[in-house]
Design a protein around this motif. Structure first.
Motif, PDB file in Angstrom:
ATOM      1  N   GLN A  79       7.720  -2.694 -12.107  1.00 54.87           N
ATOM      2  CA  GLN A  79       8.517  -1.502 -12.426  1.00 54.87           C
ATOM      3  C   GLN A  79       8.960  -1.463 -13.887  1.00 54.87           C
ATOM      4  OE1 GLN A  79       8.847   1.027 -10.490  1.00 54.87           O
ATOM      5  NE2 GLN A  79       8.230   0.168  -8.533  1.00 54.87           N
ATOM      6  N   GLU A  80       9.016  -2.621 -14.562  1.00 56.62           N
ATOM      7  CA  GLU A  80       9.460  -2.658 -15.956  1.00 56.62           C
ATOM      8  C   GLU A  80       8.334  -2.333 -16.929  1.00 56.62           C
ATOM      9  OE1 GLU A  80      11.498  -6.327 -16.761  1.00 56.62           O
ATOM     10  OE2 GLU A  80      12.727  -6.110 -14.968  1.00 56.62           O
ATOM     11  N   THR A  81       7.193  -3.001 -16.788  1.00 55.99           N
ATOM     12  CA  THR A  81       6.104  -2.816 -17.746  1.00 55.99           C
ATOM     13  C   THR A  81       5.115  -1.741 -17.322  1.00 55.99           C
ATOM     14  OG1 THR A  81       4.632  -4.438 -16.727  1.00 55.99           O
ATOM     15  CG2 THR A  81       6.221  -5.263 -18.372  1.00 55.99           C
ATOM     16  N   LEU A  82       5.093  -1.439 -16.008  1.00 53.59           N
ATOM     17  CA  LEU A  82       4.123  -0.511 -15.419  1.00 53.59           C
ATOM     18  C   LEU A  82       2.691  -0.993 -15.611  1.00 53.59           C
ATOM     19  CD1 LEU A  82       5.838   2.852 -16.409  1.00 53.59           C
ATOM     20  CD2 LEU A  82       6.021   1.604 -14.252  1.00 53.59           C
ATOM     21  N   GLN A  83       2.539  -2.292 -15.832  1.00 55.52           N
ATOM     22  CA  GLN A  83       1.225  -2.941 -15.875  1.00 55.52           C
ATOM     23  C   GLN A  83       1.027  -3.569 -14.498  1.00 55.52           C
ATOM     24  OE1 GLN A  83       1.937  -5.324 -19.390  1.00 55.52           O
ATOM     25  NE2 GLN A  83       0.788  -3.861 -20.622  1.00 55.52           N
ATOM     26  N   ASN A  84       0.252  -2.908 -13.679  1.00 51.43           N
ATOM     27  CA  ASN A  84       0.121  -3.249 -12.270  1.00 51.43           C
ATOM     28  C   ASN A  84      -1.208  -3.930 -11.980  1.00 51.43           C
ATOM     29  OD1 ASN A  84       2.637  -2.012 -11.896  1.00 51.43           O
ATOM     30  ND2 ASN A  84       1.694  -0.023 -11.583  1.00 51.43           N
ATOM     31  N   THR A  85      -1.275  -4.599 -10.847  1.00 50.37           N
ATOM     32  CA  THR A  85      -2.516  -5.279 -10.475  1.00 50.37           C
ATOM     33  C   THR A  85      -2.957  -4.878  -9.073  1.00 50.37           C
ATOM     34  OG1 THR A  85      -1.346  -7.229  -9.624  1.00 50.37           O
ATOM     35  CG2 THR A  85      -2.060  -7.306 -11.928  1.00 50.37           C
ATOM     36  N   LEU A  86      -4.253  -4.794  -8.928  1.00 50.49           N
ATOM     37  CA  LEU A  86      -4.896  -4.641  -7.627  1.00 50.49           C
ATOM     38  C   LEU A  86      -5.339  -6.046  -7.250  1.00 50.49           C
ATOM     39  CD1 LEU A  86      -6.129  -2.908  -5.340  1.00 50.49           C
ATOM     40  CD2 LEU A  86      -8.174  -2.701  -6.773  1.00 50.49           C
ATOM     41  N   ASP A  87      -4.576  -6.689  -6.381  1.00 47.30           N
ATOM     42  CA  ASP A  87      -4.803  -8.094  -6.065  1.00 47.30           C
ATOM     43  C   ASP A  87      -5.889  -8.280  -5.019  1.00 47.30           C
ATOM     44  OD1 ASP A  87      -2.699  -8.924  -7.828  1.00 47.30           O
ATOM     45  OD2 ASP A  87      -1.275  -8.270  -6.302  1.00 47.30           O
ATOM     46  N   LEU A  88      -5.903  -7.426  -4.028  1.00 46.70           N
ATOM     47  CA  LEU A  88      -6.884  -7.494  -2.946  1.00 46.70           C
ATOM     48  C   LEU A  88      -7.247  -6.075  -2.541  1.00 46.70           C
ATOM     49  CD1 LEU A  88      -4.984 -10.182  -0.860  1.00 46.70           C
ATOM     50  CD2 LEU A  88      -7.141 -10.572  -2.075  1.00 46.70           C
ATOM     51  N   PHE A  89      -8.509  -5.866  -2.227  1.00 51.17           N
ATOM     52  CA  PHE A  89      -8.975  -4.527  -1.862  1.00 51.17           C
ATOM     53  C   PHE A  89     -10.167  -4.704  -0.941  1.00 51.17           C
ATOM     54  CE2 PHE A  89     -11.358  -0.560  -3.010  1.00 51.17           C
ATOM     55  CZ  PHE A  89     -10.385   0.357  -2.657  1.00 51.17           C
ATOM     56  N   PHE A  90     -10.131  -4.070   0.221  1.00 52.35           N
ATOM     57  CA  PHE A  90     -11.242  -4.235   1.157  1.00 52.35           C
ATOM     58  C   PHE A  90     -11.400  -3.025   2.059  1.00 52.35           C
ATOM     59  CE2 PHE A  90      -7.676  -5.334   3.810  1.00 52.35           C
ATOM     60  CZ  PHE A  90      -8.056  -5.019   5.108  1.00 52.35           C
ATOM     61  N   LEU A  91     -12.623  -2.862   2.517  1.00 49.56           N
ATOM     62  CA  LEU A  91     -12.929  -1.945   3.614  1.00 49.56           C
ATOM     63  C   LEU A  91     -13.397  -2.803   4.767  1.00 49.56           C
ATOM     64  CD1 LEU A  91     -14.850   0.918   1.802  1.00 49.56           C
ATOM     65  CD2 LEU A  91     -12.482   0.939   2.621  1.00 49.56           C
ATOM     66  N   LYS A  92     -13.028  -2.420   5.963  1.00 54.49           N
ATOM     67  CA  LYS A  92     -13.449  -3.161   7.144  1.00 54.49           C
ATOM     68  C   LYS A  92     -14.972  -3.210   7.225  1.00 54.49           C
ATOM     69  CE  LYS A  92     -11.399  -2.139  11.061  1.00 54.49           C
ATOM     70  NZ  LYS A  92     -10.666  -1.449  12.143  1.00 54.49           N
TER      71      LYS A  92
END
Length: 173
Positions: A79-92
């Motif tokens: 919330q402070e830097t607004l530098q976010n990460t997509l840590d895990l992403f999957f489709l079944k």
């Protein structure tokens, strides 16, 4: 592209066991294809998944198509830097190839419109992921991590497969 409605919802705590199992099954497809049989249990390990899901700022999201669970993501929102990460992403398993991943990514971007940058990573052998992030979603490769250049943000992973891979970044503004 799919004509079906893709949406996101925060994963229900009672659903996290199924969420983790589905993620591990999805990740196993590429690992088994590249390396053969899984030798040391699921990838990522339950411990690594719990660390990601319970990390400060982490949000576990369910990907829905017309209200049906088709995948998930774990994002970390700063919330402070607004530098976010997509840590895990999957489709079944069985849900690939219908445009759902791209629509889900667009839904994640729309859910966090103040994001300045997104970062994510993927193992070096995951050609499909590399294509997806670079050619579909607009990420740029900013680093290649390996034993002589380890990822300082993911030390101590339980799986050696995740030790070599690409770091991606997408600048939003």
């Amino acid at each position: 592209m799919t004509s079906q409605s893709v949406s996101l919802t925060v994963a229900d705590p009672n659903d996290l066991s199924a969420f983790k199992k589905e993620l591990q099954e999805a990740f196993a497809l590429a690992v088994v294809e590249e390396y053969g049989e899984l030798q040391n249990g699921p990838i990522p390990s339950d411990e690594d998944l719990d660390k990601s899901i319970n990390a400060p700022g982490a949000v576990a999201l369910r990907i829905l198509r017309d209200g049906k669970k088709v995948g998930g993501a774990v994002v970390t929102i700063n919330q402070e830097t607004l530098q976010n990460t997509l840590d895990l992403f999957f489709l079944k398993v069985g849900e690939h190839g219908h445009g759902l991943g791209y629509e889900a990514w667009r839904a994640i971007e729309a859910r966090y419109p103040q994001t300045v940058t997104w970062q994510t990573h993927t193992p070096y052998f995951e050609k499909r992921n590399i294509h997806f992030y670079v050619n579909k979603c607009g990420f740029k490769i900013i680093a290649f991590h390996h034993t002589r250049h380890p990822d300082p943000h993911h030390p101590g992973s339980d799986d050696t497969i995740g030790d070599e891979g690409f770091l991606f970044e997408k600048v939003m503004r």
